[in-house]
Design an enzyme around this catalytic site. Structure first.
Site, PDB file in Angstrom:
ATOM      1  N   ASN A   9      40.514  45.082  47.089  1.00 53.23           N
ATOM      2  CA  ASN A   9      41.225  46.269  47.587  1.00 53.23           C
ATOM      3  C   ASN A   9      40.320  46.971  48.594  1.00 53.23           C
ATOM      4  O   ASN A   9      39.336  47.612  48.212  1.00 53.23           O
ATOM      5  CB  ASN A   9      41.546  47.190  46.392  1.00 53.23           C
ATOM      6  CG  ASN A   9      42.173  48.502  46.837  1.00 53.23           C
ATOM      7  OD1 ASN A   9      42.563  48.669  47.989  1.00 53.23           O
ATOM      8  ND2 ASN A   9      42.260  49.448  45.916  1.00 53.23           N
ATOM      9  N   TRP A  10      40.664  46.855  49.866  1.00 56.26           N
ATOM     10  CA  TRP A  10      39.797  47.408  50.922  1.00 56.26           C
ATOM     11  C   TRP A  10      40.020  48.914  51.112  1.00 56.26           C
ATOM     12  O   TRP A  10      39.322  49.534  51.909  1.00 56.26           O
ATOM     13  CB  TRP A  10      40.040  46.681  52.245  1.00 56.26           C
ATOM     14  CG  TRP A  10      39.650  45.229  52.233  1.00 56.26           C
ATOM     15  CD1 TRP A  10      39.117  44.529  51.188  1.00 56.26           C
ATOM     16  CD2 TRP A  10      39.759  44.304  53.317  1.00 56.26           C
ATOM     17  NE1 TRP A  10      38.899  43.221  51.551  1.00 56.26           N
ATOM     18  CE2 TRP A  10      39.287  43.049  52.858  1.00 56.26           C
ATOM     19  CE3 TRP A  10      40.225  44.397  54.635  1.00 56.26           C
ATOM     20  CZ2 TRP A  10      39.249  41.923  53.665  1.00 56.26           C
ATOM     21  CZ3 TRP A  10      40.192  43.272  55.440  1.00 56.26           C
ATOM     22  CH2 TRP A  10      39.708  42.039  54.970  1.00 56.26           C
ATOM     23  N   LYS A  11      41.004  49.456  50.436  1.00 59.64           N
ATOM     24  CA  LYS A  11      41.309  50.893  50.543  1.00 59.64           C
ATOM     25  C   LYS A  11      41.419  51.306  52.025  1.00 59.64           C
ATOM     26  O   LYS A  11      41.828  50.499  52.845  1.00 59.64           O
ATOM     27  CB  LYS A  11      40.260  51.715  49.791  1.00 59.64           C
ATOM     28  CG  LYS A  11      40.042  51.194  48.358  1.00 59.64           C
ATOM     29  CD  LYS A  11      39.274  52.145  47.506  1.00 59.64           C
ATOM     30  CE  LYS A  11      39.064  51.519  46.133  1.00 59.64           C
ATOM     31  NZ  LYS A  11      38.552  52.439  45.154  1.00 59.64           N
ATOM     32  N   HIS A  94      47.912  52.667  41.844  1.00 52.75           N
ATOM     33  CA  HIS A  94      46.450  52.818  41.834  1.00 52.75           C
ATOM     34  C   HIS A  94      46.127  54.273  41.511  1.00 52.75           C
ATOM     35  O   HIS A  94      46.826  55.188  41.947  1.00 52.75           O
ATOM     36  CB  HIS A  94      45.867  52.415  43.195  1.00 52.75           C
ATOM     37  CG  HIS A  94      44.378  52.306  43.162  1.00 52.75           C
ATOM     38  ND1 HIS A  94      43.563  53.406  43.234  1.00 52.75           N
ATOM     39  CD2 HIS A  94      43.569  51.237  43.032  1.00 52.75           C
ATOM     40  CE1 HIS A  94      42.298  53.005  43.148  1.00 52.75           C
ATOM     41  NE2 HIS A  94      42.280  51.692  43.030  1.00 52.75           N
ATOM     42  N   GLU A 166      42.433  49.521  34.915  1.00 55.58           N
ATOM     43  CA  GLU A 166      41.394  50.162  35.713  1.00 55.58           C
ATOM     44  C   GLU A 166      41.080  51.540  35.138  1.00 55.58           C
ATOM     45  O   GLU A 166      41.723  52.538  35.501  1.00 55.58           O
ATOM     46  CB  GLU A 166      41.885  50.357  37.157  1.00 55.58           C
ATOM     47  CG  GLU A 166      42.103  49.078  37.919  1.00 55.58           C
ATOM     48  CD  GLU A 166      41.715  49.252  39.377  1.00 55.58           C
ATOM     49  OE1 GLU A 166      40.905  48.451  39.848  1.00 55.58           O
ATOM     50  OE2 GLU A 166      42.189  50.185  40.037  1.00 55.58           O
ATOM     51  N   GLY A 172      34.292  52.695  41.029  1.00 52.73           N
ATOM     52  CA  GLY A 172      33.213  53.103  41.925  1.00 52.73           C
ATOM     53  C   GLY A 172      31.999  53.668  41.204  1.00 52.73           C
ATOM     54  O   GLY A 172      31.075  54.180  41.841  1.00 52.73           O
ATOM     55  N   GLY A 232      37.073  46.811  44.265  1.00 50.01           N
ATOM     56  CA  GLY A 232      37.126  47.811  45.325  1.00 50.01           C
ATOM     57  C   GLY A 232      35.971  47.638  46.297  1.00 50.01           C
ATOM     58  O   GLY A 232      35.988  46.736  47.134  1.00 50.01           O
TER      59      GLY A 232
HETATM   60  C1  PEP Z   1      39.547  50.062  42.674  1.00 53.67           C
HETATM   61  O1  PEP Z   1      39.555  51.157  43.205  1.00 53.67           O
HETATM   62  O2  PEP Z   1      40.586  49.420  42.479  1.00 53.67           O
HETATM   63  C2  PEP Z   1      38.255  49.531  42.231  1.00 53.67           C
HETATM   64  C3  PEP Z   1      38.234  48.611  41.308  1.00 53.67           C
HETATM   65  O3  PEP Z   1      37.158  50.065  42.836  1.00 53.67           O
HETATM   66  P1  PEP Z   1      35.629  49.691  42.600  1.00 53.67           P
HETATM   67  O4  PEP Z   1      35.513  48.196  42.494  1.00 53.67           O
HETATM   68  O5  PEP Z   1      34.948  50.240  43.805  1.00 53.67           O
HETATM   69  O6  PEP Z   1      35.203  50.353  41.334  1.00 53.67           O
END
Ligand code: PEP
Length: 265
Positions: A9-11, A94, A166, A172, A232
């Site tokens: 997920n590149w956001k 999300h 999640e 993060g 992420g």
């Molecule tokens: C996300 O936001 O879906 C996620 C898993 O982020 P990260 O890997 O940065 O914790």
């Protein structure tokens, strides 16, 4: 057998040329693995050009969001209908969308139905906040999120859905411990089994997301019922993302391609 799925997920990162460069680098590094599906979720803007660039034997595309109406006076929105020839998956619910953009339980439910109606596989994100965990409300939160999100779908439709557990406190920040992941994933699959039946529960893929890095891949895949990852920030670095895929492949080879058994299988 459920195929392992790894979603990046590149956001809201990377403009068109940066996204193209990242795909180029990933394409150099990541091999074609028959038993691992790798999905990239870039920004809406770059989906179209990347759909022409990606090696489809290696990658599929996901949108990070879409609007549940198929068309109409909805300024600034993109519909699932517009995305159906470009993406295979769409991330729905999300926590950033729930928290920052007011996607509530009903919106998520409508988006799930819109995705399925347009033949795009939803990746439904569920998970609790730190406070909810401390208050021992994790299962209740998961229950409410699953109940509404899946409420307009048939059992056959739910069988193809992907669910990403999640925990919001992990995103993060810190990887959840295997025991915490095991408890949540078992609950999610149990919910699906209770409502939609054994066959659907066996088919549905459940991912873990939250600070996934190459070093934690094996420990998490050892958790019964974990079928892959939503990644992420680690997906923005080609070396890290390729290493996550590679670690997954090594785990699979060590386990003779067998996923950890799920209770009842
Ligand atoms: C996300 O936001 O879906 C996620 C898993 O982020 P990260 O890997 O940065 O914790």
């Amino acid at each position: 057998m459920r195929k392992i799925l790894i979603v990046g997920n590149w956001k809201m990162h990377l403009n068109a040329s940066q996204a193209s460069l990242l795909v180029h680098r990933l394409q150099e590094r990541i091999k074609i693995y028959r038993d691992i599906e790798v999905v990239l979720a870039p920004s809406m803007l770059t989906l179209q050009p990347l759909s022409l660039q990606i090696d489809r034997r290696k990658f599929r595309l996901a949108a990070q969001n879409a609007y549940f109406r198929d068309e109409g006076p909805f300024t600034g929105e993109v519909s699932f209908n517009m995305l159906r020839d470009i993406v295979h998956y769409v991330i729905i619910g999300h926590s950033e969308r729930r928290q920052l953009f007011h996607d509530n339980l009903a919106t998520v439910r409508d988006k799930m139905a819109a995705a399925v109606r347009n033949e795009i596989v939803p990746i439904l994100c569920v998970g609790e906040t730190q406070q909810e965990r401390e208050d021992k409300e994790t299962k209740q939160v998961l229950h409410d999120q699953l109940m509404t999100a899946l409420s307009n779908l048939t059992a056959a439709e739910v069988a193809d859905v992907v669910i990403a557990y999640e925990p919001i406190w992990a995103i993060g920040q810190v990887t959840a411990k295997p025991g915490q992941v095991a408890e949540a994933v078992t609950y999610v699959r149990g919910y699906v089994r209770d409502v939609f039946g054994e066959k659907v529960a066996k088919n549905i893929r459940i991912l873990y997301g939250g600070d996934v890095a190459p070093e934690v891949v094996h420990g998490l895949l050892d958790v019964p019922g974990v079928d892959g990852f939503l990644v992420g920030h680690g997906s923005l670095n080609y070396e890290t993302f390729a290493a996550i895929v590679e670690a997954t492949h090594r785990w699979q080879r060590n386990n003779n391609g067998e996923m950890a058994p799920v209770k009842g299988e």
